[in-house]
Design a protein around this motif. Structure first.
Motif, PDB file in Angstrom:
ATOM      1  N   LYS A 114       0.859  -1.184   0.000  1.00 30.77           N
ATOM      2  CA  LYS A 114       0.000   0.000   0.000  1.00 30.77           C
ATOM      3  C   LYS A 114       0.891   1.228   0.000  1.00 30.77           C
ATOM      4  CE  LYS A 114      -4.036  -1.379   2.668  1.00 30.77           C
ATOM      5  NZ  LYS A 114      -4.834  -1.072   3.857  1.00 30.77           N
ATOM      6  N   TYR A 115       0.428   2.255  -0.650  1.00 30.54           N
ATOM      7  CA  TYR A 115       1.111   3.547  -0.560  1.00 30.54           C
ATOM      8  C   TYR A 115       0.078   4.649  -0.701  1.00 30.54           C
ATOM      9  CZ  TYR A 115       1.082   3.522  -5.718  1.00 30.54           C
ATOM     10  OH  TYR A 115       0.722   3.479  -7.034  1.00 30.54           O
ATOM     11  N   LYS A 116       0.445   5.808  -0.234  1.00 30.22           N
ATOM     12  CA  LYS A 116      -0.459   6.956  -0.296  1.00 30.22           C
ATOM     13  C   LYS A 116       0.082   7.987  -1.260  1.00 30.22           C
ATOM     14  CE  LYS A 116      -2.406   6.530   4.262  1.00 30.22           C
ATOM     15  NZ  LYS A 116      -3.743   6.913   4.565  1.00 30.22           N
ATOM     16  N   THR A 117      -0.828   8.525  -2.051  1.00 26.26           N
ATOM     17  CA  THR A 117      -0.514   9.687  -2.876  1.00 26.26           C
ATOM     18  C   THR A 117      -1.058  10.897  -2.116  1.00 26.26           C
ATOM     19  OG1 THR A 117      -2.575   9.670  -4.136  1.00 26.26           O
ATOM     20  CG2 THR A 117      -0.757   8.317  -4.983  1.00 26.26           C
ATOM     21  N   THR A 118      -1.028  12.037  -2.716  1.00 21.49           N
ATOM     22  CA  THR A 118      -1.554  13.230  -2.054  1.00 21.49           C
ATOM     23  C   THR A 118      -3.015  13.054  -1.679  1.00 21.49           C
ATOM     24  OG1 THR A 118      -0.032  14.581  -3.341  1.00 21.49           O
ATOM     25  CG2 THR A 118      -1.872  15.719  -2.294  1.00 21.49           C
ATOM     26  N   ASN A 119      -3.793  12.435  -2.566  1.00 21.99           N
ATOM     27  CA  ASN A 119      -5.235  12.342  -2.341  1.00 21.99           C
ATOM     28  C   ASN A 119      -5.778  10.942  -2.085  1.00 21.99           C
ATOM     29  OD1 ASN A 119      -5.588  15.159  -2.859  1.00 21.99           O
ATOM     30  ND2 ASN A 119      -5.423  14.724  -5.037  1.00 21.99           N
ATOM     31  N   TYR A 120      -5.009   9.897  -2.405  1.00 19.94           N
ATOM     32  CA  TYR A 120      -5.574   8.552  -2.385  1.00 19.94           C
ATOM     33  C   TYR A 120      -4.647   7.545  -1.717  1.00 19.94           C
ATOM     34  CZ  TYR A 120      -8.207  10.799  -6.112  1.00 19.94           C
ATOM     35  OH  TYR A 120      -8.954  11.679  -6.842  1.00 19.94           O
ATOM     36  N   GLU A 121      -5.284   6.469  -1.220  1.00 23.63           N
ATOM     37  CA  GLU A 121      -4.528   5.309  -0.782  1.00 23.63           C
ATOM     38  C   GLU A 121      -4.600   4.291  -1.922  1.00 23.63           C
ATOM     39  OE1 GLU A 121      -4.440   3.374   3.316  1.00 23.63           O
ATOM     40  OE2 GLU A 121      -5.854   2.118   2.175  1.00 23.63           O
ATOM     41  N   VAL A 122      -3.451   3.772  -2.318  1.00 23.76           N
ATOM     42  CA  VAL A 122      -3.375   2.854  -3.453  1.00 23.76           C
ATOM     43  C   VAL A 122      -2.970   1.475  -2.942  1.00 23.76           C
ATOM     44  CG1 VAL A 122      -2.261   2.387  -5.665  1.00 23.76           C
ATOM     45  CG2 VAL A 122      -2.671   4.760  -4.954  1.00 23.76           C
ATOM     46  N   ASN A 123      -3.722   0.462  -3.343  1.00 22.58           N
ATOM     47  CA  ASN A 123      -3.379  -0.929  -3.056  1.00 22.58           C
ATOM     48  C   ASN A 123      -2.748  -1.495  -4.315  1.00 22.58           C
ATOM     49  OD1 ASN A 123      -4.792  -1.949  -0.338  1.00 22.58           O
ATOM     50  ND2 ASN A 123      -5.956  -0.287  -1.253  1.00 22.58           N
ATOM     51  N   ASP A 124      -1.482  -1.867  -4.223  1.00 19.16           N
ATOM     52  CA  ASP A 124      -0.675  -2.249  -5.378  1.00 19.16           C
ATOM     53  C   ASP A 124      -0.410  -3.751  -5.353  1.00 19.16           C
ATOM     54  OD1 ASP A 124       1.034  -2.179  -7.570  1.00 19.16           O
ATOM     55  OD2 ASP A 124       2.717  -1.361  -6.446  1.00 19.16           O
ATOM     56  N   PHE A 125      -0.783  -4.446  -6.432  1.00 22.60           N
ATOM     57  CA  PHE A 125      -0.572  -5.888  -6.571  1.00 22.60           C
ATOM     58  C   PHE A 125       0.257  -6.140  -7.825  1.00 22.60           C
ATOM     59  CE2 PHE A 125      -4.470  -5.359  -4.258  1.00 22.60           C
ATOM     60  CZ  PHE A 125      -4.488  -6.384  -3.332  1.00 22.60           C
ATOM     61  N   LEU A 126       1.189  -7.071  -7.727  1.00 24.43           N
ATOM     62  CA  LEU A 126       1.966  -7.495  -8.884  1.00 24.43           C
ATOM     63  C   LEU A 126       1.749  -8.984  -9.075  1.00 24.43           C
ATOM     64  CD1 LEU A 126       4.059  -6.815 -11.088  1.00 24.43           C
ATOM     65  CD2 LEU A 126       5.829  -7.419  -9.437  1.00 24.43           C
ATOM     66  N   TYR A 127       1.344  -9.362 -10.292  1.00 28.81           N
ATOM     67  CA  TYR A 127       1.118 -10.762 -10.641  1.00 28.81           C
ATOM     68  C   TYR A 127       2.048 -11.142 -11.784  1.00 28.81           C
ATOM     69  CZ  TYR A 127      -3.208 -10.600  -7.913  1.00 28.81           C
ATOM     70  OH  TYR A 127      -4.130 -10.477  -6.906  1.00 28.81           O
ATOM     71  N   ASP A 128       2.471 -12.420 -11.795  1.00 32.19           N
ATOM     72  CA  ASP A 128       3.340 -12.968 -12.834  1.00 32.19           C
ATOM     73  C   ASP A 128       2.709 -14.238 -13.397  1.00 32.19           C
ATOM     74  OD1 ASP A 128       6.017 -11.470 -12.750  1.00 32.19           O
ATOM     75  OD2 ASP A 128       5.693 -11.925 -10.640  1.00 32.19           O
ATOM     76  N   THR A 129       3.184 -14.626 -14.578  1.00 33.06           N
ATOM     77  CA  THR A 129       2.825 -15.930 -15.140  1.00 33.06           C
ATOM     78  C   THR A 129       4.115 -16.682 -15.445  1.00 33.06           C
ATOM     79  OG1 THR A 129       2.887 -15.261 -17.461  1.00 33.06           O
ATOM     80  CG2 THR A 129       0.787 -14.981 -16.307  1.00 33.06           C
ATOM     81  N   ASP A 130       3.979 -17.992 -15.601  1.00 35.75           N
ATOM     82  CA  ASP A 130       5.136 -18.804 -15.999  1.00 35.75           C
ATOM     83  C   ASP A 130       5.499 -18.554 -17.456  1.00 35.75           C
ATOM     84  OD1 ASP A 130       5.439 -19.982 -13.495  1.00 35.75           O
ATOM     85  OD2 ASP A 130       4.010 -21.583 -13.952  1.00 35.75           O
ATOM     86  N   GLU A 131       4.586 -17.964 -18.222  1.00 32.08           N
ATOM     87  CA  GLU A 131       4.824 -17.671 -19.632  1.00 32.08           C
ATOM     88  C   GLU A 131       5.542 -16.340 -19.826  1.00 32.08           C
ATOM     89  OE1 GLU A 131       1.442 -18.608 -18.713  1.00 32.08           O
ATOM     90  OE2 GLU A 131       2.195 -20.634 -18.973  1.00 32.08           O
ATOM     91  N   GLY A 132       5.948 -15.676 -18.761  1.00 33.35           N
ATOM     92  CA  GLY A 132       6.745 -14.465 -18.884  1.00 33.35           C
ATOM     93  C   GLY A 132       5.975 -13.163 -18.993  1.00 33.35           C
TER      94      GLY A 132
END
Length: 164
Positions: A114-132
């Motif tokens: 999670k991180y905050k910008t000036t106005n918003y809280e952002v929930n950040d997800f990173l997904y990967d696949t085996d196919e690159g």
């Protein structure tokens, strides 16, 4: 004295030719210069560089891309019902990620933060696949809406072109 005036005249003439060549260059050969464009609809407004093109847009979805190397940016806006607005923001985002996981079984979660910008809280997800492939998904809840900003690209180019 005449030779000196002639040299000054030739010097001034050469200066004008050089200035004209520079002006021609900037006016005619710089058309491919990247400019800042603005997109706006009733839900959002944002700026992007002119080397990206809007591939798809509707009231609730915008897709941008440049080429195969630069990947694709999608913005999806979901109106939250009054019942959903009573729920915890974490629950709303959890439900959205579960929908993504069901529709994309070949992706696995690599990161959450999670991180905050000036106005918003952002929930950040990173997904990967085996196919690159990788997808960075950023969820924001604001103004009775769930906003998803995602960036999809191959592993080879993901970190090079990821928008910051």
């Amino acid at each position: 004295m005449k030779k000196n005036k002639k040299n000054i005249f030739i010097g001034i003439l050469l200066l004008f030719v050089v200035i004209d060549l520079v002006l021609v260059y900037f006016n005619f050969f710089r058309d491919n210069e990247v400019k800042i464009e603005t997109y706006s609809n009733k839900h959002l407004s944002f700026e992007y560089t002119s080397d990206y093109a809007i591939k798809e847009h509707s009231e609730n979805k915008i897709s941008l891309g440049k080429d195969e190397k630069s990947g694709q940016i999608d913005i999806v806006i979901t109106e939250l019902t009054p019942e959903m607005l009573l729920k915890d923001h974490g629950f709303i985002i959890y439900e959205a990620t579960q929908k993504f996981i069901k529709e994309n079984e070949d992706y696995y979660q690599n990161y959450y933060g999670k991180y905050k910008t000036t106005n918003y809280e952002v929930n950040d997800f990173l997904y990967d696949t085996d196919e690159g492939k990788q997808v960075d998904m950023n969820y924001i809840i604001a103004n009775k809406k769930l906003v998803l900003i995602s960036y999809v690209n191959t592993n080879e180019y993901f970190d090079v072109y990821e928008p910051y």
